[in-house]
Write an enzyme that holds these catalytic residues in place. Structure first.
Site, PDB file in Angstrom:
ATOM      1  N   HIS A  18      -1.383   1.307 -10.740  1.00  0.00           N
ATOM      2  CA  HIS A  18      -0.881   2.009  -9.434  1.00  0.00           C
ATOM      3  C   HIS A  18       0.354   1.072  -8.870  1.00  0.00           C
ATOM      4  O   HIS A  18       0.492  -0.054  -9.593  1.00  0.00           O
ATOM      5  CB  HIS A  18      -1.901   2.545  -8.511  1.00  0.00           C
ATOM      6  CG  HIS A  18      -2.678   1.234  -8.021  1.00  0.00           C
ATOM      7  ND1 HIS A  18      -2.057   0.430  -7.177  1.00  0.00           N
ATOM      8  CD2 HIS A  18      -3.949   0.904  -7.990  1.00  0.00           C
ATOM      9  CE1 HIS A  18      -2.970  -0.514  -6.697  1.00  0.00           C
ATOM     10  NE2 HIS A  18      -4.248  -0.385  -7.352  1.00  0.00           N
ATOM     11  N   HIS A  21       0.098  -2.546  -8.382  1.00  0.00           N
ATOM     12  CA  HIS A  21       0.201  -3.666  -9.293  1.00  0.00           C
ATOM     13  C   HIS A  21       1.627  -3.834  -9.568  1.00  0.00           C
ATOM     14  O   HIS A  21       2.049  -4.912  -9.907  1.00  0.00           O
ATOM     15  CB  HIS A  21      -0.403  -2.990 -10.623  1.00  0.00           C
ATOM     16  CG  HIS A  21      -1.834  -2.821 -10.576  1.00  0.00           C
ATOM     17  ND1 HIS A  21      -2.477  -1.544 -10.589  1.00  0.00           N
ATOM     18  CD2 HIS A  21      -3.065  -3.749 -10.330  1.00  0.00           C
ATOM     19  CE1 HIS A  21      -3.786  -1.676 -10.478  1.00  0.00           C
ATOM     20  NE2 HIS A  21      -3.969  -2.990 -10.377  1.00  0.00           N
ATOM     21  N   CYS A 127     -21.782  -6.134  -5.657  1.00  0.00           N
ATOM     22  CA  CYS A 127     -20.679  -5.001  -5.629  1.00  0.00           C
ATOM     23  C   CYS A 127     -20.341  -5.058  -7.127  1.00  0.00           C
ATOM     24  O   CYS A 127     -19.607  -6.039  -7.284  1.00  0.00           O
ATOM     25  CB  CYS A 127     -19.880  -4.770  -4.748  1.00  0.00           C
ATOM     26  SG  CYS A 127     -18.507  -3.696  -5.043  1.00  0.00           S
ATOM     27  N   CYS A 130     -16.197  -5.072  -6.853  1.00  0.00           N
ATOM     28  CA  CYS A 130     -15.814  -6.429  -6.526  1.00  0.00           C
ATOM     29  C   CYS A 130     -16.145  -7.414  -7.337  1.00  0.00           C
ATOM     30  O   CYS A 130     -15.485  -8.498  -7.656  1.00  0.00           O
ATOM     31  CB  CYS A 130     -16.060  -6.806  -5.095  1.00  0.00           C
ATOM     32  SG  CYS A 130     -15.684  -5.696  -3.964  1.00  0.00           S
ATOM     33  N   CYS A 144     -20.202  -2.436   0.810  1.00  0.00           N
ATOM     34  CA  CYS A 144     -19.171  -3.292   0.532  1.00  0.00           C
ATOM     35  C   CYS A 144     -17.969  -3.177   1.534  1.00  0.00           C
ATOM     36  O   CYS A 144     -17.578  -1.902   1.665  1.00  0.00           O
ATOM     37  CB  CYS A 144     -18.812  -3.089  -0.892  1.00  0.00           C
ATOM     38  SG  CYS A 144     -17.251  -3.929  -1.301  1.00  0.00           S
ATOM     39  N   HIS A 147     -15.331  -1.564  -0.924  1.00  0.00           N
ATOM     40  CA  HIS A 147     -15.568  -0.221  -1.635  1.00  0.00           C
ATOM     41  C   HIS A 147     -15.979   0.785  -0.532  1.00  0.00           C
ATOM     42  O   HIS A 147     -16.185   1.845  -0.990  1.00  0.00           O
ATOM     43  CB  HIS A 147     -16.059  -0.417  -2.917  1.00  0.00           C
ATOM     44  CG  HIS A 147     -15.098  -1.226  -3.792  1.00  0.00           C
ATOM     45  ND1 HIS A 147     -15.294  -2.622  -3.931  1.00  0.00           N
ATOM     46  CD2 HIS A 147     -14.018  -0.805  -4.777  1.00  0.00           C
ATOM     47  CE1 HIS A 147     -14.452  -3.045  -4.947  1.00  0.00           C
ATOM     48  NE2 HIS A 147     -13.747  -2.165  -5.173  1.00  0.00           N
ATOM     49  N   LYS A 301      -5.515   3.299   1.457  1.00  0.00           N
ATOM     50  CA  LYS A 301      -5.335   2.210   0.468  1.00  0.00           C
ATOM     51  C   LYS A 301      -5.143   2.596  -0.969  1.00  0.00           C
ATOM     52  O   LYS A 301      -5.902   3.562  -1.489  1.00  0.00           O
ATOM     53  CB  LYS A 301      -6.401   1.130   0.262  1.00  0.00           C
ATOM     54  CG  LYS A 301      -6.190  -0.076  -0.470  1.00  0.00           C
ATOM     55  CD  LYS A 301      -7.552  -0.809  -0.864  1.00  0.00           C
ATOM     56  CE  LYS A 301      -7.005  -1.861  -2.207  1.00  0.00           C
ATOM     57  NZ  LYS A 301      -8.423  -2.333  -2.622  1.00  0.00           N
ATOM     58  N   LYS A 304      -7.134   2.041  -7.621  1.00  0.00           N
ATOM     59  CA  LYS A 304      -7.504   2.496  -8.876  1.00  0.00           C
ATOM     60  C   LYS A 304      -9.041   2.891  -8.999  1.00  0.00           C
ATOM     61  O   LYS A 304      -9.612   3.513  -9.684  1.00  0.00           O
ATOM     62  CB  LYS A 304      -7.030   2.135  -9.949  1.00  0.00           C
ATOM     63  CG  LYS A 304      -7.281   0.560 -10.360  1.00  0.00           C
ATOM     64  CD  LYS A 304      -6.867   0.169 -11.717  1.00  0.00           C
ATOM     65  CE  LYS A 304      -6.782  -1.419 -11.905  1.00  0.00           C
ATOM     66  NZ  LYS A 304      -8.138  -1.960 -11.520  1.00  0.00           N
TER      67      LYS A 304
END
Ligand SMILES: [Zn+2]
Length: 506
Positions: A18, A21, A127, A130, A144, A147, A301, A304
């Site tokens: 996305h 990156h 998690c 992560c 988390c 997430h 945010k 992906k």
């Protein structure tokens, strides 16, 4: 000669890339291009993290063979080099690159030889998104913090790394700026983390829990090496760490700077775990840890990993480049994302910025100047404004200042990893050049037959356009090359016919 090693993180390939990156890759590319232009030796290293459990879970959810799934997504990441015009020197893929696994194993053995790896039973909340354990205090409402998902309880025998042993040394390196963490708030975050006490961390998991995916612990096939150990090792593995030799000497131990770019979510891995692993293995530590924020889209945010509702990416860098062009995408990322902070993306903002500054700013200026040189002087480059009439010299002072200041401002801004400030210095030249046109009114000088004055004005403007071609190169390599060609006289001393360089994005 000074050599600099610049790396991006290697993203998980559990989905396509996305725009976030693209931000990190473009920032690294600018630093690499800028330092090369300054005559330094640079190696710009990127890659993909194929050995994550997240990849396995995503492949299984999609009902696809893991290797096939990983191959397809990894290709989408490494393929970004073309649409984003990245000058990347090397890409490492952790599942298939023959340099990687032996590098990971050597680092493991080096730390083991130091007495820093040991086995013990462990229970914790993990998690998978992560790929890390969380303490109760770090969880938000039991979930988390990244997430919003419930971590899974894990109870097994793992290998641990003796992080606690390096707390004091690490604190000193960071506090003294030997390891420079930017921006300062991130540095303070790391120091607070260290001051809160560093406990040894788990660096393996059972082969069963890893679904057999990953690199086995040397001498203990019941365990695979923790994904973060595996992933961080890429920075050395890509330099043939396993076999030692020229690349390692030149780009790690012998490099003046070892620069890691990363997002704020992976700070602790890069600024705490990684330097400690290197200290244990007796290797040099990074010189610069450069942290960027997250991109949001309409306040959410861009991600992906769709761990929670609303976190599904809609911003595909390939689609965006297809629609708006490489220059417009790079310009938005460099021009609007504040240093180290989050930024909200909308395609409308990207288009407005491209049209205002690329099409109407740089593009229009160069087109105007070259057109006037063709109209008034048959395309012939005017002589340098040697002994130019007085009032032209006065009028040109702000432009001359913008030109003279640009190299120093750009270098200082990029030393600070401030891409907005750096691009501002280039933009200032175009802005002052446009004002200079409006003040000097070359069309009136032509009408009045004031040839000497006209030549001086056009020469000053062409020099500004040529400087833009030079200074823009690290930021917008494609547009800069077109500007440079448009402003370069041929063998007969004539400029090419003016052509549209930076069309409006619609
Ligand atoms: Zn998470």
């Amino acid at each position: 000669m000074t050599s600099t090693y610049i790396t991006t993180t290697i993203p998980y390939v559990n989905a396509r890339p996305h725009l976030g990156h693209a931000l990190e890759l473009v920032q690294a590319d600018v630093l690499a291009r800028h330092r090369r232009a300054a005559g330094e030796q640079v190696r710009f290293q990127a890659g993909t993290d194929d050995n994550s459990l997240k990849n396995v879970l995503a492949a299984q959810a999609a009902g696809v063979d893991v290797q096939e799934f990983v191959d397809a997504n990894a290709a989408a990441f490494t393929g970004l080099a073309r649409p984003l015009s990245l000058s990347v020197d090397d890409l490492i893929r952790t599942s298939s690159d023959p340099r990687h696994r032996p590098g990971v194993e050597r680092l493991w053995r080096a730390c083991a030889a130091r007495g820093d790896l040991y086995r013990r039973h462990y229970e914790g909340l993990y998690c998978v998104g992560c790929e890390q354990f969380y303490t109760d205090a770090e969880l938000v409402g039991g979930r988390c913090p990244e997430h919003g998902t419930l971590p899974e309880p894990v109870s097994e025998v793992n290998w641990f790394f003796r992080l606690s042993r390096y707390a004091d040394e690490l604190r000193e390196l960071i506090a003294d700026g030997i390891i420079r963490v930017e921006p300062t708030e991130r540095r303070n975050e790391v120091l607070a983390l260290i001051d809160g006490g560093l406990t040894d961390f788990s660096v393996s998991r059972s082969t069963a829990r890893a679904r057999g995916w990953g690199i086995p612990v040397p001498g203990d096939p019941s365990q695979v090496i923790y994904v973060w150990w595996d992933a961080l090792s890429n920075y050395l593995a890509a330099l043939d760490y396993a076999s030692g030799g020229a690349n390692l000497d030149r780009w790690w131990d012998g490099a003046a700077r070892r620069v890691h770019l990363l997002g704020k979510g992976v700070l602790r891995f890069h600024a705490v775990y990684w330097p400690a692993m290197l200290l244990s293995a007796g290797e040099a530590v990074p010189t610069d840890i450069v942290v960027h924020g997250y991109l949001t889209e309409n306040g959410r945010k861009i991600s992906k990993s769709s761990g929670a509702p609303g976190l599904v990416s809609t911003v595909d860098p390939y689609d965006l480049v297809d629609a708006c062009g490489t220059d417009a995408v790079r310009w938005w990322l460099l021009r609007e994302v504040p240093r180290g902070a989050d930024a909200d993306f909308t395609v409308e903002r990207l288009i407005a910025r491209a049209n205002d500054e690329l099409a109407n700013g740089f593009g229009n200026l160069v087109n105007r100047v070259v057109s006037m040189i063709h109209r008034y002087r048959g395309g012939r480059v005017p002589a340098a404004p040697d002994g130019a009439p007085d009032h032209a010299a006065v009028d040109s002072a702000p432009l001359a200042a913008a030109l003279g200041n640009a190299p120093g401002l750009i270098a200082a801004a990029l030393d600070d990893f401030d891409f907005r400030r750096a691009t501002e210095a280039v933009w200032r030249i175009a802005d002052e050049a446009n004002r200079y046109v409006n003040r000097t009114r070359p069309w009136d000088l032509a009408k009045a037959g004031d040839d000497a004055e006209l030549a001086a004005v056009l020469a000053a403007l062409l020099a500004a356009c040529q400087a833009i071609g030079t200074h823009l190169a690290p930021f917008l390599p494609d547009a800069a090359a077109r500007i440079a060609r448009q402003c370069a006289p041929d063998a007969t001393g004539c400029l090419p016919r003016p052509a549209p360089l930076l069309p409006r994005v619609v």
